[in-house]
Design an enzyme around this catalytic site. Structure first.
Site, short mmCIF file in Angstrom:
data_model
loop_
_atom_site.label_atom_id
_atom_site.label_comp_id
_atom_site.label_asym_id
_atom_site.label_seq_id
_atom_site.Cartn_x
_atom_site.Cartn_y
_atom_site.Cartn_z
N ILE A 1 -7.08 7.86 -0.59
CA ILE A 1 -7.00 6.40 -0.69
C ILE A 1 -7.84 5.85 0.46
O ILE A 1 -7.72 6.29 1.60
CB ILE A 1 -5.52 5.92 -0.61
CG1 ILE A 1 -5.45 4.38 -0.75
CG2 ILE A 1 -4.83 6.38 0.64
CD1 ILE A 1 -4.01 3.86 -0.84
N SER A 2 -8.74 4.95 0.13
CA SER A 2 -9.71 4.48 1.13
C SER A 2 -9.04 3.73 2.27
O SER A 2 -7.96 3.14 2.13
CB SER A 2 -10.74 3.56 0.47
OG SER A 2 -11.57 4.27 -0.42
N GLN A 3 -9.70 3.77 3.42
CA GLN A 3 -9.29 3.01 4.59
C GLN A 3 -9.21 1.52 4.22
O GLN A 3 -10.11 0.99 3.58
CB GLN A 3 -10.33 3.24 5.68
CG GLN A 3 -10.16 2.45 6.94
CD GLN A 3 -11.37 2.62 7.86
OE1 GLN A 3 -12.33 3.31 7.51
NE2 GLN A 3 -11.33 1.98 9.01
N PRO A 4 -8.14 0.81 4.62
CA PRO A 4 -8.02 -0.61 4.28
C PRO A 4 -9.25 -1.44 4.67
O PRO A 4 -9.66 -2.33 3.91
CB PRO A 4 -6.76 -1.05 5.04
CG PRO A 4 -5.92 0.19 5.06
CD PRO A 4 -6.90 1.31 5.25
N ARG B 1 0.82 -1.22 0.00
CA ARG B 1 0.00 0.00 0.00
C ARG B 1 0.86 1.27 0.00
O ARG B 1 0.42 2.32 -0.49
CB ARG B 1 -0.95 -0.01 1.20
CG ARG B 1 -2.02 1.10 1.19
CD ARG B 1 -3.01 0.92 2.32
NE ARG B 1 -4.11 1.87 2.30
CZ ARG B 1 -4.29 2.84 3.18
NH1 ARG B 1 -3.42 3.00 4.18
NH2 ARG B 1 -5.32 3.67 3.09
#
Length: 213
Positions: free
Chosen positions: A61-64, A35
């Site tokens: 970038i979205s939260q995992p 990431r």
């Protein structure tokens, strides 16, 4: 490497498992995906925190956890979708996760600079089953439809009609819908008789904007 080490990724996956992510294929791809290459170098030490991070152009970038949750929802019947449409390439992280799990990913992005950065990352990772288009995500990408799955990484006020139309029968659409502070993550399944919708979570996404940037 420090905060970008494999041990750090392993800890992230354990947090995802603790939060209820059960699909082992999704967890394994999250474990192996670097990431940190999808964020600016100044933020790389935070890449494996379970949080959204800025990527420029007013995008994130979205939260995992959300990436894992949406991916798991898309794959929940256990069958590997052949064709998936992603609306909002962004950093390319969600795109790359999908590409490790499905046969073909078609991803549209309205901001050309983000799309070109993502393209470079896919080349670096030698991911070759992604096709990109600089386009307004509200239109989908009818040329390659219908799709077995559609995943949307920004929130419209309501589901754009082209996305309903481009979903194959039996296919699943995972999409955040609503205005800021009131968004719901929906899973819409197309049936022979129409569409069934259920709510997965309350979420917070950037809005799905029209036009090109």
């Amino acid at each position: 490497m420090g905060m970008t080490s494999q041990r750090t990724r392993d800890r992230l996956v354990e947090r995802l498992r603790e939060r209820g992510i059960q699909n082992e294929a999704v967890l394994e791809v999250m474990r192996s995906m670097p990431r940190h290459i999808f964020v600016e170098e100044a933020l790389s030490s935070r890449a494996y925190e379970d949080t959204a991070l800025p990527i420029g152009q007013g995008q994130t970038i979205s939260q995992p956890y959300i990436v894992a949750r949406m991916t798991e929802a898309l794959l929940c019947d256990g069958e590997r979708p052949r064709k998936v449409l992603e609306v909002g390439t962004g950093s390319g992280y969600q795109t790359a996760i999908l590409a490790r799990l499905v046969e073909h990913v078609y991803s549209v992005e309205r901001i050309d600079a983000l799309m070109q950065q993502a393209r470079g990352r896919f080349q670096e990772l030698e991911i070759r089953n992604i096709r990109l288009k600089h386009s307004d995500g509200n239109w989908g990408w009818s040329e390659y439809g219908p799709y077995d799955g559609i995943l949307v990484t920004a929130a419209p006020q309501q589901v754009p009609k082209p996305l309903y139309d481009q979903l194959a029968e039996g296919g699943r659409l995972v999409i955040p819908v609503g205005k800021q502070g009131e968004q719901q993550l929906l899973v819409v399944t197309r049936t022979a008789d129409g569409y069934n919708s259920r709510t997965l979570d309350l979420v917070s996404f950037v809005p799905l904007r029209g036009g090109l940037g």
